[in-house]
Every structure is written in structure tokens, then in C-alpha cells.
Design a protein around this motif. Structure first.
Motif, mmCIF file in Angstrom:
data_model
loop_
_atom_site.group_PDB
_atom_site.id
_atom_site.type_symbol
_atom_site.label_atom_id
_atom_site.label_comp_id
_atom_site.label_asym_id
_atom_site.label_seq_id
_atom_site.Cartn_x
_atom_site.Cartn_y
_atom_site.Cartn_z
ATOM 1 N N LYS A 89 -1.023 -3.467 -6.206
ATOM 2 C CA LYS A 89 -0.793 -2.557 -5.093
ATOM 3 C C LYS A 89 -1.992 -1.617 -4.935
ATOM 4 O O LYS A 89 -2.753 -1.398 -5.863
ATOM 5 N N ARG A 90 -2.110 -1.074 -3.743
ATOM 6 C CA ARG A 90 -3.158 -0.103 -3.444
ATOM 7 C C ARG A 90 -2.505 1.240 -3.158
ATOM 8 O O ARG A 90 -1.419 1.293 -2.582
ATOM 9 N N ALA A 91 -3.171 2.322 -3.544
ATOM 10 C CA ALA A 91 -2.689 3.660 -3.214
ATOM 11 C C ALA A 91 -3.818 4.457 -2.586
ATOM 12 O O ALA A 91 -4.967 4.387 -3.018
ATOM 13 N N LYS A 125 1.603 -4.004 -10.629
ATOM 14 C CA LYS A 125 0.214 -4.403 -10.374
ATOM 15 C C LYS A 125 0.053 -4.986 -8.963
ATOM 16 O O LYS A 125 1.013 -5.438 -8.352
ATOM 17 N N THR A 136 0.848 -1.193 0.000
ATOM 18 C CA THR A 136 0.000 0.000 0.000
ATOM 19 C C THR A 136 0.882 1.240 0.000
ATOM 20 O O THR A 136 1.837 1.322 0.774
ATOM 21 N N ILE A 155 -0.841 0.597 -10.961
ATOM 22 C CA ILE A 155 -1.552 0.739 -9.684
ATOM 23 C C ILE A 155 -2.889 1.398 -9.965
ATOM 24 O O ILE A 155 -2.968 2.621 -10.157
ATOM 25 N N THR A 156 -3.931 0.579 -10.007
ATOM 26 C CA THR A 156 -5.253 1.088 -10.379
ATOM 27 C C THR A 156 -6.234 1.115 -9.214
ATOM 28 O O THR A 156 -7.317 1.682 -9.333
ATOM 29 N N ASP A 157 -5.881 0.519 -8.078
ATOM 30 C CA ASP A 157 -6.708 0.563 -6.872
ATOM 31 C C ASP A 157 -6.307 1.823 -6.108
ATOM 32 O O ASP A 157 -5.394 1.794 -5.275
ATOM 33 N N VAL A 158 -6.960 2.943 -6.424
ATOM 34 C CA VAL A 158 -6.562 4.247 -5.879
ATOM 35 C C VAL A 158 -7.764 4.921 -5.224
ATOM 36 O O VAL A 158 -8.816 5.064 -5.840
ATOM 37 N N THR A 191 8.925 -0.078 -14.238
ATOM 38 C CA THR A 191 7.578 0.232 -13.756
ATOM 39 C C THR A 191 6.533 0.164 -14.861
ATOM 40 O O THR A 191 5.340 0.163 -14.590
ATOM 41 N N LEU A 208 -0.043 6.656 -11.562
ATOM 42 C CA LEU A 208 -0.156 5.406 -10.810
ATOM 43 C C LEU A 208 -0.705 4.308 -11.710
ATOM 44 O O LEU A 208 -0.203 3.176 -11.721
#
Length: 196
Positions: free
Chosen positions: A132-134, A130, A88, A165-168, A117, A160
Motif C-alpha cells: 500500500k501507499r500512504a 504490505k 492508497t 506500509i513503507t511507501d510513504v 496488521t 505505518l
């Protein structure tokens, strides 16, 4: 165990609203997972600009870099290792002059490395970070998040996503000049409602 990377960029120190928000986000996440580790990357003192020497260093395989190239790439490699290790990312995003602070932009510049990246495929660019959460804590005096003068949140979301990182989630204490206490309370309620 969750690895959390906390990225600070405000130049206001303890007076920073975005830092207050990230404090609360970290408290929420670590209360839910007491074994979580938190790594702090404070960019507020400045980030070296990328340039031609940096490009030559980071795109040279580590085993064949000159001592000068190894030294030049070390900072960028450390930033990349922190992001890779994180499950995260908690990112402070104070809006300066309608955009991201220069140190945060510099951090992104150091991370934007083809083959590390992201990569280009026949279908277009593909992010390589991929899973990950932000959580992004945005603060601003007068800029409303998502408005036509907000050049910060869309940029961060895009970069992102470009990295995979698409879970934002965005927490917004925006337009603080129009009601600081109410705005901060609204942002704190958003944090308390976050899925930990």
C-alpha cells in the motif's frame, strides 16, 4: 481501479489546512485515475478509546464473540476493513501540541492488532499490510517537520511501517505562523509534483 482511503482528523472543519491539502491530493489522484474510489473516514468527531473490553472483543475469534463483544469489535473491524481495501491512504496530520491528534492516535490504536496488521517472527515484527501507499498531509503552526520537537511525523511513519506500509510521502505545510501563504504554496507544489 484504485481504492483510496482518506483519513481526516482536524477539529478545525473547513478552516483546516490539512483538509485543504488532502482535498488537493485527492483531486490529483482522481484526475490521474478517474475510476478511483474514495472512502472518507472523518475522525474529527472522536474515536472510541480502546480498553480491556475492546481487547477481549477483538482478540476473540469473530464466530465465538458474545453479542456484546461483537458490538464492541464492530467499529475496530470496520476501520481495519477500510485500510485493507485501500491501495492508497491519504492521511491528514495536523500537529497538535507537537504530536498527533487524539482521534488519529485512536485510529492507529484500533488498527494495531497482532495477527491482523502485524505479527511477530523470529526476525522481529512484520507488517501485514504490505503493498500500500500512504500520503500524509502534515500541517502545523510552529513545529518544523523532522525537527527535534516534531513527535508526529516520525510516529506516523513508524506505525505505518510497523503495519507494512513503507511507501510513504509527506506533504508539509509546517510552521504556518512564519509565512502562511508561502508555506501553503510550497506544500501545494509538493502535491503537484507527486507521482499519481
Amino acid at each position: 481501479m484504485t481504492n483510496i482511503l482518506r483519513v481526516e482528523s482536524s477539529i478545525k472543519g473547513e478552516a483546516s489546512v490539512s483538509r485543504k491539502l488532502t482535498d488537493r491530493i485527492i483531486a490529483r489522484l482522481t484526475a490521474a485515475d478517474p475510476d478511483a474510489t474514495v472512502t472518507l473516514r472523518d475522525l474529527s468527531t472522536g474515536v472510541p478509546h480502546i480498553d480491556g473490553a475492546w481487547m477481549g472483543a477483538v482478540f476473540t475469534p469473530a464466530g465465538t464473540r458474545t453479542p456484546e463483544q461483537a458490538d464492541r469489535a464492530a467499529y475496530s473491524d470496520a476501520l481495519l476493513a477500510e485500510v485493507r481495501a485501500a491501495d492508497t491512504l491519504v492521511i491528514a496530520l495536523p500537529v497538535y501540541n507537537f504530536g498527533v491528534p487524539a482521534p488519529l492516535k485512536g485510529w492507529i490504536d484500533h488498527l494495531a492488532r497482532k495477527g491482523e496488521t502485524f505479527q511477530y517472527t523470529e526476525a522481529g515484527p512484520e507488517g501485514l499490510l504490505k503493498g500500500k501507499r500512504a500520503i500524509v498531509a502534515l500541517s502545523s503552526d510552529g513545529t518544523k517537520i523532522g525537527s527535534e520537537i516534531d513527535f508526529a511525523s516520525g510516529y506516523i511513519r513508524h506505525m505505518l511501517g510497523f503495519f507494512g506500509i513503507t511507501d510513504v510521502d509527506f506533504i508539509a505545510a509546517d510552521q504556518m505562523v512564519f509565512g502562511p501563504e508561502e508555506t501553503l504554496q510550497k506544500a501545494e507544489a509538493q502535491i503537484d509534483a507527486l507521482a499519481a
